[in-house]
Design an enzyme around this catalytic site. Structure first.
Site, mmCIF file in Angstrom:
data_model
loop_
_atom_site.group_PDB
_atom_site.id
_atom_site.type_symbol
_atom_site.label_atom_id
_atom_site.label_comp_id
_atom_site.label_asym_id
_atom_site.label_seq_id
_atom_site.Cartn_x
_atom_site.Cartn_y
_atom_site.Cartn_z
ATOM 1 N N GLU A 172 0.823 -1.222 0.000
ATOM 2 C CA GLU A 172 0.000 0.000 0.000
ATOM 3 C C GLU A 172 0.856 1.270 0.000
ATOM 4 O O GLU A 172 0.656 2.172 0.825
ATOM 5 C CB GLU A 172 -0.977 0.000 1.187
ATOM 6 C CG GLU A 172 -1.968 -1.137 1.082
ATOM 7 C CD GLU A 172 -3.147 -1.053 2.040
ATOM 8 O OE1 GLU A 172 -3.102 -0.273 3.020
ATOM 9 O OE2 GLU A 172 -4.128 -1.786 1.829
ATOM 10 N N GLU A 291 -5.499 -8.314 -0.674
ATOM 11 C CA GLU A 291 -6.214 -8.026 0.583
ATOM 12 C C GLU A 291 -7.674 -7.789 0.236
ATOM 13 O O GLU A 291 -7.979 -6.851 -0.523
ATOM 14 C CB GLU A 291 -5.660 -6.776 1.283
ATOM 15 C CG GLU A 291 -4.328 -7.004 1.951
ATOM 16 C CD GLU A 291 -3.903 -5.836 2.848
ATOM 17 O OE1 GLU A 291 -4.766 -5.189 3.477
ATOM 18 O OE2 GLU A 291 -2.682 -5.587 2.895
#
Ligand code: AHR
Length: 498
Positions: A172, A291
């Site tokens: 991320e 995710e």
């Protein structure tokens, strides 16, 4: 209400890569300490691995597990958690504001994963670390011997290389919350250079570049295009992350979220193909949805935790029946994109936004979301088939044209098994379901599994672990190639046929 589906064995979306049923263990909350690893627990083996947890993981048949983070990895030094336990440092984890004791690291995770029947997907730190650590960690993990880092691994008791095949280039990196957050240009360049040297150490590895951390990120799309501009020739996958919640108790919208997940995957695929076209490349970029889950129940309680504890109860969402339906719809979305999504990780696996919960020193049990994930993992292998669906639809304020029926079918050519996964999104009405499997000839029903509960907020707990669990009492019938069933309101259905 009537919904119809046609599937044909020749209309294949793609082969379902086993790694679609991957998961994720982060050094966060009680995922590791008190979750998969609890020395002294009555169920722990000599390595401290809880056997009750391991059995629940094994039953899910998880082919690959991402590790060690997550946000955690962007401040992590993998070297802190190898070698003698007594000399490993305690460090502050700034991502989750805890203390990391480093009693469990790469070598322990490789051993645990073997016992779980899973491969490792290792995420490297591209927040505070760079190119040098990227090549060193591959050398430690995968180089056979005769170099500083591979010999160090051998001295730690692991003579044979771990041969970790799949590596994530950070986590991320588009998020301002990330330690070492970067612009797409900064990240793209670094990921490119890290990828290059990692593959020079071990050319057999596969790499995942960071896509956006959610569809709603303001940099979404530009981020993907820029990162791929830099990394296209050096990576095999681009990542997607997405969590959904129901904070306003608007269940109709919550159940419709997977329509947005479909759009997200379609958009990222389009960006990959745009970069491919721009580069006149022959290579197809695949996606790693590494995710995904429901996450919102624990947001408020997490704000109240004191910082700098070891393994506090963070992100401990207790999942209810409607969460399981959303997870089911998300699994169907992944299957509908099996041509491009080759890996996916249910985030996460134990205690932290997880299908499996434990008590420290006590029991382990399956949450509601365990069941759709287990069904898809056990029965959703082989090929995923194009679902031609006619279904009545509904609108919410945010999402329109939501079909009440969400469904997909898979065909396992090896076993001859056909599986229909179907969610009835209607909250109060049954859905008459008719599937035409014409090219399969006469089908025989194996079983019709159903997950349902009159109370959409019903949950499983240590005291009552069986409140929400599937039953085999679905009423599907097979008449030749015509399959029919009444799908209960707000239900997850698995119709297994041969
Ligand atoms: O899975 C929980 C967290 O969600 C991960 O650490 C991070 O990557 C994401 O924001």
């Amino acid at each position: 209400l009537l919904a119809k589906m046609v599937v044909d064995k020749d209309f294949v979306i793609g082969n379902v890569d086993d790694r679609l049923y991957g998961s994720f263990i982060e050094h966060l909350g009680r995922a590791v300490y008190g979750g998969i690893y609890e020395p002294g627990h009555p169920q722990a083996n000599e390595q401290g691995f809880r056997q009750d947890v391991l059995r629940l993981v094994q039953d899910l048949r998880v082919p690959i597990i991402r590790y060690p983070g997550g946000n955690f990895v962007s401040g992590y030094d993998w070297k802190d958690a190898v070698g003698p336990l007594e000399s490993r440092p305690r460090k502050l984890d700034l991502a989750w504001r805890t203390v990391e004791p480093n009693q469990f690291g790469m070598n322990e995770f490789v051993d645990w994963s073997k016992a779980a029947g899973s491969d490792v997907m290792w995420a490297i730190n591209l927040g505070t670390q760079g190119i040098d650590e990227a090549r060193n960690v591959v050398e430690y993990a995968n180089h056979p011997s005769g170099s500083y880092w591979s010999d160090l691994r051998a001295s730690h008791g692991y003579r044979k290389p771990h041969n970790i095949k799949t590596w994530c280039l950070g986590n991320e990196m588009d998020g301002p919350w990330q330690i070492g957050h970067k612009t797409a240009e900064e990240y793209g360049r670094l990921a490119h250079e890290a990828a290059k040297v990692m593959k020079w150490v071990d050319p057999s590895i596969e790499l995942v570049a960071c896509g956006s951390s959610a569809l709603a990120m303001p940099t979404f799309a530009e981020w993907e295009a820029t990162v791929l501009d830099h990394t296209y020739d050096h990576v095999e996958y681009l990542s997607l992350h997405q969590y959904y919640g129901n904070p306003d108790n608007d269940t109709a919208t919550f159940l419709a979220r997977s329509v947005q997940m479909d759009e997200f995957i379609d958009s990222v695929t389009a960006i990959c193909d745009y970069v491919k076209a721009k580069k006149r490349s022959k290579k197809k970029m695949f996606l790693s949805f590494d995710e995904w889950n429901v996450w919102f129940h624990s947001h408020e309680s997490d704000k109240k935790l004191d910082p700098w504890q070891i393994a506090p109860p963070q992100l401990e969402d207790i999942y209810n029946m409607e969460d399981a339906l959303v997870v089911g719809c998300m699994l169907i979305s992944l299957l509908k994109h099996a041509d491009r999504v080759k890996m996916a990780c249910l985030a996460q696996l134990v205690n932290v936004i997880a299908p499996i919960m434990t008590e420290n020193g006590g029991s382990a049990w399956a949450q509601t979301i365990y069941y759709p994930f287990m069904h898809a993992s056990l029965y959703g292998r082989g090929q995923s088939l194009v679902p031609l669906i006619q279904s009545p639809k509904y609108d919410t304020k945010e999402i329109t044209d939501v079909p009440y029926l969400e469904s997909v079918a898979t065909h396992n050519e090896e076993t001859g098994e056909i599986t229909i996964f179907a969610v009835n999104r209607h909250l109060s009405e049954k859905l008459s379901f008719e599937a035409d499997l014409r090219s399969f000839g006469a089908c025989k029903l194996v079983e019709h599994l159903v997950l349902e509960n009159e109370d959409l907020k019903a949950v499983n707990t240590a005291q009552s672990p069986g409140t929400v669990k599937p039953h085999t009492g679905g009423n599907a019938k097979a008449d030749g190639a015509k399959i029919s069933a009444q799908l209960a309101p707000a239900s997850w259905n698995v119709i297994r046929l041969t």
